[in-house]
Design a protein around this motif. Sequence first.
Motif, PDB file in Angstrom:
ATOM      1  N   VAL A 203       0.842  -1.234  -0.049  1.00 52.43           N
ATOM      2  CA  VAL A 203       0.100   0.046   0.015  1.00 52.43           C
ATOM      3  C   VAL A 203       1.002   1.054   0.031  1.00 52.43           C
ATOM      4  O   VAL A 203       0.502   2.309  -0.827  1.00 52.43           O
ATOM      5  CB  VAL A 203      -0.880  -0.064   1.186  1.00 52.43           C
ATOM      6  N   ALA A 204       1.987   1.315   0.813  1.00 55.88           N
ATOM      7  CA  ALA A 204       3.052   2.276   0.661  1.00 55.88           C
ATOM      8  C   ALA A 204       3.814   2.379  -0.575  1.00 55.88           C
ATOM      9  O   ALA A 204       4.572   3.367  -0.777  1.00 55.88           O
ATOM     10  CB  ALA A 204       4.092   2.374   1.952  1.00 55.88           C
ATOM     11  N   ARG A 205       3.471   1.250  -1.629  1.00 56.26           N
ATOM     12  CA  ARG A 205       3.960   1.372  -2.897  1.00 56.26           C
ATOM     13  C   ARG A 205       5.713   1.278  -2.631  1.00 56.26           C
ATOM     14  O   ARG A 205       6.221   1.985  -3.866  1.00 56.26           O
ATOM     15  CB  ARG A 205       3.555   2.411  -3.743  1.00 56.26           C
ATOM     16  N   ARG A 206       6.014   0.206  -2.248  1.00 57.99           N
ATOM     17  CA  ARG A 206       7.531   0.047  -2.152  1.00 57.99           C
ATOM     18  C   ARG A 206       7.606  -1.101  -3.124  1.00 57.99           C
ATOM     19  O   ARG A 206       6.725  -1.913  -3.713  1.00 57.99           O
ATOM     20  CB  ARG A 206       7.995  -0.489  -0.732  1.00 57.99           C
ATOM     21  N   ALA A 207       8.916  -1.100  -3.846  1.00 60.76           N
ATOM     22  CA  ALA A 207       9.447  -2.167  -4.648  1.00 60.76           C
ATOM     23  C   ALA A 207       9.085  -3.549  -4.337  1.00 60.76           C
ATOM     24  O   ALA A 207       9.596  -3.931  -3.172  1.00 60.76           O
ATOM     25  CB  ALA A 207      10.926  -1.983  -4.991  1.00 60.76           C
ATOM     26  N   PRO A 208       8.394  -4.337  -5.027  1.00 61.12           N
ATOM     27  CA  PRO A 208       7.996  -5.636  -4.782  1.00 61.12           C
ATOM     28  C   PRO A 208       9.095  -6.541  -4.435  1.00 61.12           C
ATOM     29  O   PRO A 208       8.964  -7.327  -3.402  1.00 61.12           O
ATOM     30  CB  PRO A 208       7.123  -6.127  -5.913  1.00 61.12           C
ATOM     31  N   PRO A 375      12.062  16.437  -8.099  1.00 60.26           N
ATOM     32  CA  PRO A 375      11.617  15.049  -8.763  1.00 60.26           C
ATOM     33  C   PRO A 375      11.406  13.959  -7.741  1.00 60.26           C
ATOM     34  O   PRO A 375      12.181  13.203  -7.184  1.00 60.26           O
ATOM     35  CB  PRO A 375      13.197  14.935  -9.393  1.00 60.26           C
ATOM     36  N   LEU A 376      10.118  13.888  -7.558  1.00 60.55           N
ATOM     37  CA  LEU A 376       9.459  12.981  -6.739  1.00 60.55           C
ATOM     38  C   LEU A 376       8.763  11.983  -7.513  1.00 60.55           C
ATOM     39  O   LEU A 376       7.979  12.202  -8.476  1.00 60.55           O
ATOM     40  CB  LEU A 376       8.555  13.443  -5.688  1.00 60.55           C
ATOM     41  N   GLU A 377       8.982  10.760  -7.282  1.00 56.86           N
ATOM     42  CA  GLU A 377       8.204   9.690  -7.857  1.00 56.86           C
ATOM     43  C   GLU A 377       6.745   9.846  -7.155  1.00 56.86           C
ATOM     44  O   GLU A 377       6.414  10.078  -6.191  1.00 56.86           O
ATOM     45  CB  GLU A 377       8.500   8.285  -7.643  1.00 56.86           C
ATOM     46  N   ASP A 378       5.655   9.440  -8.048  1.00 58.65           N
ATOM     47  CA  ASP A 378       4.314   9.342  -7.619  1.00 58.65           C
ATOM     48  C   ASP A 378       4.107   8.691  -6.354  1.00 58.65           C
ATOM     49  O   ASP A 378       3.343   8.914  -5.500  1.00 58.65           O
ATOM     50  CB  ASP A 378       3.514   8.731  -8.766  1.00 58.65           C
ATOM     51  N   ALA A 379       4.813   7.336  -6.218  1.00 56.10           N
ATOM     52  CA  ALA A 379       4.791   6.715  -5.089  1.00 56.10           C
ATOM     53  C   ALA A 379       5.283   7.509  -3.573  1.00 56.10           C
ATOM     54  O   ALA A 379       4.867   7.198  -2.485  1.00 56.10           O
ATOM     55  CB  ALA A 379       5.749   5.511  -5.254  1.00 56.10           C
ATOM     56  N   ALA A 435      11.151  -0.317   5.111  1.00 55.90           N
ATOM     57  CA  ALA A 435      10.776  -0.520   3.611  1.00 55.90           C
ATOM     58  C   ALA A 435      10.422   0.907   3.313  1.00 55.90           C
ATOM     59  O   ALA A 435      10.738   1.299   2.189  1.00 55.90           O
ATOM     60  CB  ALA A 435       9.646  -1.423   3.433  1.00 55.90           C
ATOM     61  N   ARG A 436       9.719   1.783   4.167  1.00 59.92           N
ATOM     62  CA  ARG A 436       9.142   3.160   3.792  1.00 59.92           C
ATOM     63  C   ARG A 436      10.449   4.031   3.555  1.00 59.92           C
ATOM     64  O   ARG A 436      10.506   5.025   2.726  1.00 59.92           O
ATOM     65  CB  ARG A 436       8.509   3.706   4.805  1.00 59.92           C
ATOM     66  N   GLY A 437      11.648   3.757   4.370  1.00 57.37           N
ATOM     67  CA  GLY A 437      12.522   4.734   4.384  1.00 57.37           C
ATOM     68  C   GLY A 437      13.767   4.336   3.271  1.00 57.37           C
ATOM     69  O   GLY A 437      14.482   5.406   3.071  1.00 57.37           O
ATOM     70  N   LEU A 438      14.015   2.971   3.214  1.00 55.65           N
ATOM     71  CA  LEU A 438      15.057   2.534   2.573  1.00 55.65           C
ATOM     72  C   LEU A 438      14.945   2.117   0.847  1.00 55.65           C
ATOM     73  O   LEU A 438      15.708   2.244   0.232  1.00 55.65           O
ATOM     74  CB  LEU A 438      15.843   1.619   3.080  1.00 55.65           C
ATOM     75  N   LEU A 439      13.651   1.623   0.873  1.00 55.85           N
ATOM     76  CA  LEU A 439      13.284   0.982  -0.631  1.00 55.85           C
ATOM     77  C   LEU A 439      12.627   1.987  -1.482  1.00 55.85           C
ATOM     78  O   LEU A 439      11.994   2.730  -1.058  1.00 55.85           O
ATOM     79  CB  LEU A 439      12.416   0.025  -0.201  1.00 55.85           C
ATOM     80  N   ARG A 440      13.286   1.846  -2.755  1.00 54.76           N
ATOM     81  CA  ARG A 440      12.490   2.864  -3.832  1.00 54.76           C
ATOM     82  C   ARG A 440      11.101   2.723  -4.010  1.00 54.76           C
ATOM     83  O   ARG A 440      10.567   1.441  -3.547  1.00 54.76           O
ATOM     84  CB  ARG A 440      13.302   2.739  -5.056  1.00 54.76           C
ATOM     85  N   GLY A 441      10.452   3.368  -4.511  1.00 52.98           N
ATOM     86  CA  GLY A 441       8.852   3.305  -4.683  1.00 52.98           C
ATOM     87  C   GLY A 441       8.773   2.352  -6.163  1.00 52.98           C
ATOM     88  O   GLY A 441       9.684   2.180  -6.805  1.00 52.98           O
ATOM     89  N   GLU A 442       7.619   2.038  -6.225  1.00 50.31           N
ATOM     90  CA  GLU A 442       7.383   1.584  -7.502  1.00 50.31           C
ATOM     91  C   GLU A 442       7.091   2.087  -8.597  1.00 50.31           C
ATOM     92  O   GLU A 442       7.112   3.211  -8.792  1.00 50.31           O
ATOM     93  CB  GLU A 442       5.730   0.641  -7.304  1.00 50.31           C
ATOM     94  N   ARG A 443       7.551   1.615  -9.747  1.00 45.81           N
ATOM     95  CA  ARG A 443       7.682   2.239 -10.897  1.00 45.81           C
ATOM     96  C   ARG A 443       6.567   1.948 -11.687  1.00 45.81           C
ATOM     97  O   ARG A 443       5.732   0.818 -11.541  1.00 45.81           O
ATOM     98  CB  ARG A 443       9.144   1.571 -11.911  1.00 45.81           C
ATOM     99  N   GLN A 444       6.056   2.764 -12.437  1.00 40.46           N
ATOM    100  CA  GLN A 444       4.865   2.835 -13.144  1.00 40.46           C
ATOM    101  C   GLN A 444       4.937   1.638 -14.207  1.00 40.46           C
ATOM    102  O   GLN A 444       5.967   1.680 -14.968  1.00 40.46           O
ATOM    103  CB  GLN A 444       4.428   4.113 -14.083  1.00 40.46           C
ATOM    104  N   PRO A 445       4.102   0.891 -14.609  1.00 38.21           N
ATOM    105  CA  PRO A 445       4.109  -0.389 -15.452  1.00 38.21           C
ATOM    106  C   PRO A 445       3.940   0.382 -16.843  1.00 38.21           C
ATOM    107  O   PRO A 445       3.430   1.403 -17.020  1.00 38.21           O
ATOM    108  CB  PRO A 445       2.947  -1.206 -15.191  1.00 38.21           C
TER     109      PRO A 445
END
Length: 445
Positions: A203-208, A375-379, A435-445
Amino acid sequence: MTELSSAVLGIAALSVVGRCLLSWFPPGDLGSHRPSEWCATWAASYLLGTIAAAVAVALGSLLGFEFSCGWILAAGASAGIARWLTLPAALVPRHEVAVEAPRAAARLAWVLAALIAILAVWRADISTFTDRWATDAQALLSRGFSAGLDGGSAGPIASPPIDSAAVAFAAFARGAVSALAARAHAFCCMIATLILAERAMGVARRAPTARRFLIVVLAIALSVVVSAEDSDLTLASLFALGLWGLISWTRRADRRAMTLACAAFGAMSLAGASGWLIGPAGLLALVATSARPCRKSALQAAGGGAALLLLWPLAAWRHGVAFIGEEPLAAMASQWSLGGETWLAPWIAPIWIACGAAFGPALGRCLRRESAHTPLEDADRARRDLAALFVLGTALAIAVAGLLALVDAPVMFAAKAWLPGLLITCAPLAAVFAARGLLRGERQP
């Protein structure tokens, strides 16, 4: 074979009761009939079923009626039939957020986490002859009353009803409590913790792929505390449900998630003494970080959670038993931490090291100001969930510091007695925060 079939039937019965109750919650994302949502729906339903069973024990002790697995199952089935007769329920918008598809490595990580859970439960030292849990569960199963109100040295705060009620359900078909019933409940709690923590990261949209390998680290930390006598694993599963609800509420304004989070945080007092630290902190974080137009509904749901917090103390008062006994520290101590096994630290430490490493990046994301050129990702544009995690962690730290100051015992002894169990209980928070602090956000498919 009889024990196994009884455990499977009992787990299925609790899950059905929870799913029927879930259908009466406000409309929201959880509970979809899509195959990809079945695991999360089962996890929330099972935990909701255990909460319902524990509430039945507390209300029975308070109002003077006997606990019965059959009556609880009948009430749950009646709620499900009533929901079916009153369909259609409120509709949920189905404009789904585009997510990054998981790769083969992400699926492999899930298999590895499940194998760790199976191995941990299989190797757990669970005995029906020496521990109190079997006495409590058998008392509920055969005589319909809770043995947790007998006023032991630690008081009823050390014997909340949620584990004994769940084990009684797992042994209901057979009529006698066994170690397999306790293992089945422990396995369900551990799997539910992993599923819901991973869903919170989703739900926080972290990289799967990265978030699922973080779930493997969480599974390793949880694997050392699988027991029937201590409630650390049950508390961790309820905490994971509350975290998922908190993040879904602050990011998506999901009212079902908000109500489930309040139910999970409120029911933590029915699971273990540490729930009296985590439950109020979770309710406070949910209300404090709700958007202003939604704060009234959040306060109402938090009020229901606070009512759950008070059920077990009221039952103790009804029976004239002091809720906190002569040894309050024993109420929060875990048996595995009192043994002094130093080999446990390398298993628990990695998830908390990742949490500490995430503090700086997470704080930077939370305080960063957006502009047209940022430059922020949508996630990463939604940051209310990150603020909620900070508020929850801060409230917990203040509560722990206050308790250590009040305990009439050496601080180091108090820390050794119950802080390891608290670290395991809060391990889902460490995983989600990392996960919220270290992982990148999900990329748009």
